[in-house]
Design an enzyme around this catalytic site. Structure first.
Site, short mmCIF file in Angstrom:
data_model
loop_
_atom_site.label_atom_id
_atom_site.label_comp_id
_atom_site.label_asym_id
_atom_site.label_seq_id
_atom_site.Cartn_x
_atom_site.Cartn_y
_atom_site.Cartn_z
N VAL A 202 0.90 -1.37 -0.04
CA VAL A 202 -0.08 0.01 0.12
C VAL A 202 0.97 1.26 0.08
CG1 VAL A 202 -1.51 1.34 1.47
CG2 VAL A 202 -1.95 -1.12 1.14
N ARG A 861 -35.42 20.50 -5.78
CA ARG A 861 -35.19 21.80 -6.22
C ARG A 861 -35.79 22.12 -7.63
NH1 ARG A 861 -29.29 24.82 -5.93
NH2 ARG A 861 -30.05 26.84 -5.17
N PHE A 863 -39.03 20.87 -8.19
CA PHE A 863 -40.24 20.44 -7.90
C PHE A 863 -41.06 19.99 -9.23
CE2 PHE A 863 -44.15 19.35 -5.18
CZ PHE A 863 -43.55 18.91 -4.23
N GLU A 1210 -35.18 28.34 -6.16
CA GLU A 1210 -35.27 27.33 -6.97
C GLU A 1210 -34.91 27.61 -8.67
OE1 GLU A 1210 -38.55 24.28 -5.56
OE2 GLU A 1210 -39.14 26.56 -5.44
C1 FAD Z 1 -10.77 9.18 -6.49
C2 FAD Z 1 -10.01 8.49 -7.40
C3 FAD Z 1 -9.91 9.02 -8.82
C4 FAD Z 1 -8.95 8.34 -9.68
N1 FAD Z 1 -8.91 8.72 -11.00
C5 FAD Z 1 -8.21 8.03 -11.98
C6 FAD Z 1 -8.03 8.59 -12.94
O1 FAD Z 1 -8.81 9.39 -13.42
N2 FAD Z 1 -7.28 7.69 -13.98
C7 FAD Z 1 -6.53 6.57 -13.45
O2 FAD Z 1 -5.63 6.12 -14.14
N3 FAD Z 1 -6.60 6.11 -12.29
C8 FAD Z 1 -7.40 6.76 -11.30
N4 FAD Z 1 -7.51 6.39 -10.12
C9 FAD Z 1 -6.75 5.27 -9.72
C10 FAD Z 1 -5.44 5.50 -9.11
O3 FAD Z 1 -4.56 6.38 -10.04
C11 FAD Z 1 -4.87 4.37 -8.56
O4 FAD Z 1 -5.81 3.73 -7.52
C12 FAD Z 1 -3.48 4.47 -8.03
O5 FAD Z 1 -2.75 5.10 -9.05
C13 FAD Z 1 -2.95 3.43 -7.37
O6 FAD Z 1 -1.66 3.81 -6.66
P1 FAD Z 1 -1.91 3.59 -5.12
O7 FAD Z 1 -0.24 3.89 -4.59
O8 FAD Z 1 -2.97 4.45 -4.37
O9 FAD Z 1 -1.95 2.16 -4.80
P2 FAD Z 1 -2.47 1.17 -3.81
O10 FAD Z 1 -3.76 1.56 -3.19
O11 FAD Z 1 -1.59 1.86 -2.49
O12 FAD Z 1 -2.19 -0.22 -4.19
C14 FAD Z 1 -2.72 -0.54 -5.33
C15 FAD Z 1 -2.40 -1.96 -5.74
O13 FAD Z 1 -0.91 -1.85 -6.37
C16 FAD Z 1 -0.17 -2.72 -5.88
N5 FAD Z 1 1.18 -2.09 -5.74
C17 FAD Z 1 1.42 -0.81 -5.40
N6 FAD Z 1 2.66 -0.64 -5.51
C18 FAD Z 1 3.17 -1.89 -5.99
C19 FAD Z 1 4.58 -2.23 -6.29
N7 FAD Z 1 5.65 -1.41 -6.04
N8 FAD Z 1 4.94 -3.32 -6.71
C20 FAD Z 1 3.79 -4.23 -6.83
N9 FAD Z 1 2.36 -4.04 -6.56
C21 FAD Z 1 2.31 -2.82 -6.19
C22 FAD Z 1 -0.66 -2.90 -4.27
O14 FAD Z 1 -0.26 -4.24 -3.83
C23 FAD Z 1 -2.16 -2.81 -4.63
O15 FAD Z 1 -2.79 -4.29 -5.05
C24 FAD Z 1 -8.30 7.09 -9.35
C25 FAD Z 1 -8.47 6.81 -7.92
C26 FAD Z 1 -9.31 7.36 -6.90
C27 FAD Z 1 -9.19 6.77 -5.58
#
Ligand code: FAD
Ligand code: FES
Length: 1276
Positions: A202, A861, A863, A1210
């Site tokens: 994570v 809003r 209605f 509204e």
């Molecule tokens: C509100 C929101 C909007 C988003 N909008 C977009 C968008 O417009 N376009 C888009 O492409 N994405 C979008 N995302 C997705 C987002 O880009 C990915 O969730 C994010 O990049 C994942 O990275 P993280 O570090 O948060 O992953 P984490 O949640 O920390 O991990 C995700 C997964 O990746 C694995 N992982 C992470 N690092 C490694 C590593 N080094 N080696 C092996 N496995 C690994 C983990 O085991 C886990 O399974 C959005 C997400 C949210 C919540």
């Protein structure tokens, strides 16, 4: 990482506490407070009127504050980007952006002072300002404290020392169920991964977090690799750039931006393409924490990075214990070689190569909203040509959003290798891609045909971009290939499609009548800041879930039906009761008296009539435990027939709530016989989720004696909460005290629905004898509470060739859902307001409220008016199409012109309607801009502009007198301070601010001497709902009455000592035993409607307005941009122009959402899919018009309401449909140019999918065989 100080904003709900080790966290309370010092960001947000309900304000403050900590004088572009991830449902963003502009580098001093758009300002003759004494300033920059970066919080020295001195060591955090391990070296990480192959890594938690939170995934061990240097590397190499997998997307964005400025253009094409995707990926808060590795490894179909990284030959460095390898990312998606990543392997870094000579790389995406929304489809494409030629040497095409993960058009690419880059190749490429890329239908009803069209439209766009580049590059690089005939570039009129729509800092102007002759102490008519503005911005404003916990308090979670129509066979709560901390399960059996929702004497709920119906509830010692237990309640169902979900099914089964309503005037049948033309058609209008920022919330606190209970609720209608809770507990109403301090947005959704939810909490509190807190999650709120009624309008319209409409026969069907709620009333109001601004001599209309197995829909809003008037404007536009006249001509020809009667025989003076229309025409420079748009359209093939102007007549009234009665209570204390209360609810509309303005004028004391504490059933009994735009009108009268009573009592004392002070008079009054407390009362408006006769006076007065909007569409994707909107509104004499303009703008933007974006989706079984901001898109900063002007009509009086004002909550929403019709205008110009049928129907919301489908071309034709669903709405 820690020594290099960097400020970043993050979403609290996704950020694991464990990953904050060593970080300093600043919350809105730390930025500033009224106890210490209000920060300039907080001050300006409040003083620029950037908060209404205030629920979004702390988030806005944190986004702006973070940006300013990193860039004390940001550019407007940085500011706009910083707010892309924040949502506001109230303001329409304009005032928030005004506050932001005051910090930006390039604003001119004018712009800073007034938010005045120089373009618009220049077009306003100075004379206007003098003649009509108008003002364009809603705040004064002189009042603002300067931003002084030296006064900011410093990074805590102890953390600094810790980062510098403490050796880094592995951290372990053990929770109740989980262990979090944060290693510091790669070797350690590999060992941990080998030991726990199933444990996720994570980093940002933006992938794992939502799965754990919303999809029930559980990980006992989590490994957090963010502190490992190898995973944070940023390294420039000979052939490109290597980025560690734990680098955040913001870091990746910054590094790429730098690299692009440093390397020659030829080498940076991959960087540019990746950067383009990063700019719109999520919001800044997401990009700040989400990691590059996480995005790649998750292999989500919607990843915007994988297609472009794979197409660009990026290479992944993977490691596991004792093993390292590098594989091209493309292998994973193209099914080449050893392409799976094993569970023990981790991604260490990603290598992004330089582009080569003769190589072109592009990335594309189309999402339901341009920013902060997952793509519907995206793509990454790369082509390498034989040197100096247009012969394809290597081609890569990857798509996202098409299937469950990124996919590669491998066969297409190899078939095209060796071919020239020309039209034949394009044609073949599209056919091959369509054949190769399967787009399966998905469970959530995704848009297969739209996706297919996008897939080939993206390729076409790539084709054009490369062709255009070849024109210059091939000629430049290869003299031998210099041949303009072969490389002619693209036709000029195709050029604009290569420019993506960008979000710019909007320019805006607000014009209202100044009060130069009024006493400076009198606040009425002035743009006074919302009374809670500063508290909103400092986070001090208290909402229900902010109330301190009560001793022994329990948390409630509901169990809802998963079937739309079924008999409950059994409910098994045994597993739920075993969850630690669970206190009890509450069912219908426990309701001591009336069960308002279930109309039956049987104490058990035996039938469910919609998915999302509350079946029972769990109370536990924490919210988490309550939710865990609720998920363990097992319900067995026996499914019943029929399941009626849609209006069409309700019609088929004759399933309606009674009574059906009808209005008729003139002789419709006869008129149809004499008209030149008749059109018939229907339009479908989707529902809308309220999406108030504060979800439904209740805290029920038994008082321990006499069956008394305090109920704190986020509601618009405390009296009905009191009534429903008392009825369900079987106690008199005088034992239930309902309190409302403020509501974080309501829009009609917190009337009856809140009563039901409050009753559930109250029953649980009664049974357990404990306080019960019940805060709905966003998902449950959307699932359970219903929203705006989906609507079908079927019309037959008879008209003359000169555009006069003579006869209309129309039927409205609204989807009421499973219980009556206010559906019959909504249907009736939609009939009464359907004429909008038009005189229709012969009219017959029917309204039917359909009874279905969806969650019960409710007030929202407008209605019913936003739907029925859209139907009207639709047939108006169709009449224009048929007669060949312009829509604005048809509108003018049929508009109410002189003192006339409505279709229910109420008198109407339309003078101000016509003034609004003419002023809007003039202010928007409608005709010259229409000409310019036509000119643009002639010169641009794939982009088109559209413009539309729409009038508004919004009748004000609640139909009967008793619904508009109101009371107030005013106390004067002996120190001269005044406590004011009334029956209205503060939900963002600024009612308390206005009421204090009223009291201030009446008592002739400063607003600062008057306080408003809360709305409560204990101080004002039997108050009517705060709804129907009526709050200020009716409560204002009551407050005025109370103040006048007090003043009358004080008058002899004042007369005796006219030079005395307020405090002296009050002291004297007390000593003379004069009562210093008074109630005020307003009986309500004399409104009535006789449905038998079809006539009456259901409204007291009318608001008028007009809006002109201009848009630009991208015909290849269906995307659009709102270019400009001009609104003119007649709202009488505004009591507070800042608040009223805020209401107009906020409602207008909510209207843009209704008519162009917000789409509710259900499964065939009636399960709502769109249950959160991920799936349901409300307008964001990127959606508001680039130029936005609002003018309040000058010299307008209203004898019927307080201080000649008009209720404005509204009306503005409907004006959002000017964008709908501007889009239609743009589509019309496409269809005219392409010789397509001119009669066509566009349904609401007019999404990118529909726009794309309506702009039929070779690409849509290629997909035609399966065009299905959308085409049916594009008839004619
Ligand atoms: C509100 C929101 C909007 C988003 N909008 C977009 C968008 O417009 N376009 C888009 O492409 N994405 C979008 N995302 C997705 C987002 O880009 C990915 O969730 C994010 O990049 C994942 O990275 P993280 O570090 O948060 O992953 P984490 O949640 O920390 O991990 C995700 C997964 O990746 C694995 N992982 C992470 N690092 C490694 C590593 N080094 N080696 C092996 N496995 C690994 C983990 O085991 C886990 O399974 C959005 C997400 C949210 C919540
Ligand atoms: S003020 Fe932004 S959501 Fe209410």
């Amino acid at each position: 990482r820690y020594i290099r100080k960097k400020h970043y904003s993050a979403n609290a709900c996704l950020l694991p506490i464990c990953c904050l080790y060593g970080a300093a966290v600043t919350t809105v309370e730390g930025v500033g407070s009224t106890e210490t010092r209000v920060h300039p960001v907080q001050e300006r947000l409040a003083k620029c009127h950037g908060s209404q309900c205030g629920f979004c304000s702390p988030g806005m403050v944190m986004s702006i504050y973070t940006l300013l900590r990193n860039y004390p004088e940001p550019t407007p572009e940085q500011m706009i980007a910083a707010l892309a991830g924040n949502l506001c449902r109230c303001t329409g963003y304009r005032p928030i952006l005004d506050a932001c502009k005051t910090f930006c580098k390039v604003s001119s001093s004018d712009d800073r002072n007034t938010g005045l758009c120089p373009l618009v300002a220049n077009s306003l003759p100075l004379l206007v300002f003098f003649l009509f004494k108008v003002s364009t300033s809603l705040f004064s920059i002189d009042e603002f404290q300067p931003l002084d970066p030296t006064q900011e919080l410093i990074f805590p020295p102890e953390l600094m020392r810790m980062a510098e001195n403490q050796p880094k060591r592995t951290l372990f955090f053990h929770g109740e169920r989980m262990t979090w391990i944060s290693p510091v070296s790669l070797d350690e990480l590999l060992d941990l991964k080998a030991a726990h192959p199933k444990a996720p890594l994570v980093v940002g938690n933006t992938g794992v977090g939502p799965e754990m939170k919303f999809r029930g995934v559980f990980h006992p061990v989590v490994i957090a690799p963010a502190r490992i240097p190898d995973l944070n590397v940023v390294k420039y190499t000979e052939d490109g750039l290597t980025l560690g997998a734990a680098c955040s997307l913001s870091v990746a964005k910054d590094v790429l931006t730098n690299a692009i400025s440093e390397f020659p253009e030829e080498k940076t094409k991959v960087f540019c393409a990746v950067l383009k995707q990063l700019r719109t990926l999520g919001g800044e808060q997401i990009r700040n924490v989400a990691s590059l590795g996480g995005n790649i490894i998750s292999r989500k179909s919607t990843s915007d990075l994988n297609p472009v990284l794979a197409a660009s030959n990026c290479v992944l460095s993977l490691a596991s214990r004792g093993k390292k390898r590098r594989i091209p990312l493309s292998d994973i998606f193209a099914g080449v070689g050893n392409n799976t990543i094993t569970p023990e392997e981790i991604l260490v870094s990603v290598h992004i190569p330089h582009s080569r000579k003769g190589e072109y790389v592009c990335a594309f995406r189309q999402a339901p909203r341009r920013e902060n929304a997952l793509s519907i489809t995206n793509a990454g494409m790369r082509v390498l040509f034989e040197e100096g030629t247009d012969i394809i040497k290597d081609l890569s095409i990857f798509y996202g959003g098409a299937a469950s993960t990124t996919v590669c058009a491998k066969q297409t690419c190899s078939a095209l290798t060796g071919r020239h880059w020309n039209e034949q190749t394009l044609d073949e490429a599209c056919r091959l891609i369509l054949k190769e890329i399967a787009v399966p239908g998905s469970a959530s009803g995704e848009k297969v045909d739209y996706k297919k069209t996008l897939i080939i439209s993206f390729f076409y766009r790539f084709f054009l971009e490369v062709l255009q580049s070849l024109k210059t590059t091939v000629n430049y690089f290869s003299m031998s290939a210099f041949d303009p005939y072969h490389y002619p570039g693209i036709p000029v009129e195709y050029g604009s499609v290569l420019q993506d729509f960008k979000t710019k800092m909007p320019q805006s102007i607000q014009i209202y009548q100044a009060k130069p002759d009024q006493s400076p102490q009198d606040p009425v008519g002035r743009p006074i800041m919302h009374q809670s503005g500063i508290k909103h911005a400092t986070g001090e404003a208290v909402y229900i879930d902010d109330l301190p916990s009560v001793d022994g308090e329990l948390f409630l979670a509901v169990v809802t039906s998963s079937r739309a129509h079924a008999k409950i066979v059994s409910i098994d709560t045994s597993e739920a009761l075993k969850v630690p901390g669970v206190f009890d399960v509450i069912s219908a059996h426990d309701v001591p008296a009336t069960n308002e929702f279930y109309y039956s004497d049987d104490p058990e709920i035996v039938f469910v009539i919609c998915v999302g119906q509350i079946v029972c509830a769990v109370v536990a010692d924490s919210d988490v435990h309550a939710k865990q237990a609720a998920a363990k309640v097992k319900i067995e169902y026996e499914v019943l027939e029929p399941v009626i979900l849609t209006i069409e099914e309700a019609i088929k089964h004759n399933s309606f709530f009674e009574p059906k309503r009808k209005l008729e005037q003139g002789n419709v049948d006869q008129a149809f016989e004499t008209v030149d033309n008749i059109i018939e058609g229907e339009i479908h209008i989707g529902g809308q989720e309220h999406f108030y920022m504060e979800t439904q919330s209740v805290l029920a606190v038994p008082k321990g004696e006499d069956k008394e209970m305090d109920v704190y609720v986020s509601t618009q209608h405390p009296a009905v909460i009191q009534e429903m809770v008392a009825a369900s507990l079987g106690v008199p109403a005088n034992r239930i005290m309902c309190h409302v301090k403020r509501v974080g947005g309501a829009f009609g959704g917190k009337l009856l629905k809140s009563g039901l939810l409050a009753s559930v909490a109250a029953v649980a509190a009664k049974k357990t004898g404990r306080a019960v807190r019940f805060i709905l999650s966003r998902g449950d709120d959307m699932l359970i509470t219903g929203g705006r009624h989906p609507f079908i309008g079927k019309y037959k319209v008879g008209f003359m060739n000169d555009g006069r409409i003579r006869a209309v026969d129309v039927n409205y069907y609204i989807n009421g859902g499973c219980t009556p709620d206010e559906s019959v009333l909504v249907a009736a109001v939609s009939l009464l307001k359907m004429d909008n601004a038009y005189k229709i001599p012969n009219l017959r209309c029917w309204a039917y409220a359909c009874k279905t197995n969806l969650p019960s829909n409710t007030a929202f809003r407008g209605f019913g008016f936003p739907q029925s008037a859209l139907v009207t404007e639709t047939w108006i536009t169709e009449v224009a199409d048929k007669t060949g006249l312009s829509p604005e001509k048809i509108r003018e020809i049929n508009m109410y012109k002189e003192n006339e009667q409505t279709h229910f025989k109420q008198k109407l003076d339309p003078q101000n309607l016509i003034r609004c229309w003419n002023e809007c025409m003039e202010k928007s420079a409608y005709y010259s801009r229409k000409k310019a748009a036509n000119e643009f359209n002639k010169q641009n093939y794939w982009k088109k502009k559209g413009i539309a102007i729409v009038p508004l007549k919004f009748p004000f009234g609640l139909g009967t007198r008793y619904l508009s009665q109101a009371s107030a209570l005013v106390h004067i204390y002996t120190d001269g301070s005044v406590l004011l209360t009334h029956g209205g609810i503060e939900m963002g509309q600024g009612i308390h601010t206005k009421m204090i303005q009223v009291a201030s004028r009446e008592l002739n004391i400063p607003m600062s001497s008057i306080h408003f504490c809360e709305t409560s059933t204990t101080t004002v009994p039997n108050a009517c709902a705060s709804a129907g735009s009526a709050g200020t009108d009716v409560n204002g009268m009551a407050v005025k009455d109370a103040c006048q009573t007090l003043l009358k009592r004080l008058q002899p004392i004042i007369n005796k000592n006219p030079k005395g002070t307020w405090n002296e008079w009050i002291k004297e009054a007390f000593e003379q035993s004069v009562s210093l407390s008074a109630t005020g009362y307003f009986r309500g408006y004399n409104e009535n409607m006789d449905w038998e006769k079809g006539e009456g006076q259901p409204f007291t007065y009318f608001l008028f307005g007009a809006a002109c909007s201009e848009v630009e569409i991208n015909c290849l994707t269906g995307d659009h941009k709102n270019l400009r909107t001009d609104i003119v509104m007649d709202i009488g004499c505004s009591i507070n122009p800042a608040v009223d303009i805020g209401q107009i703008e906020g409602a207008f933007v909510q209207g843009i959402g209704l008519y162009t974006m917000e789409e509710l989706k259900y499964s065939p079984e009636g399960v709502l899919y769109t249950r959160g901001p991920d799936q349901y898109k409300i307008p964001a900063v990127c959606d508001i018009p680039e130029q936005f002007s609002v003018s309040l009509l000058s010299s307008s009086q209203n004898p019927h309401a307080i201080y000649a004002s008009k209720g404005i909550g509204e009306a503005g929403l409907f004006l959002g449909c000017s964008v709908f019709f501007a889009l239609r205008d743009a589509v019309t110009s496409v269809r005219n140019e392409r010789g397509l049928k001119t009669t066509f129907v566009l349904n609401s919301p007019l999404t990118a999918e529909q726009i794309r489908a309506s702009c039929a071309d070779d690409f849509t034709e290629m997909v035609t065989e399966s065009w299905g669903g959308v085409c049916s709405s594009v008839s004619g």
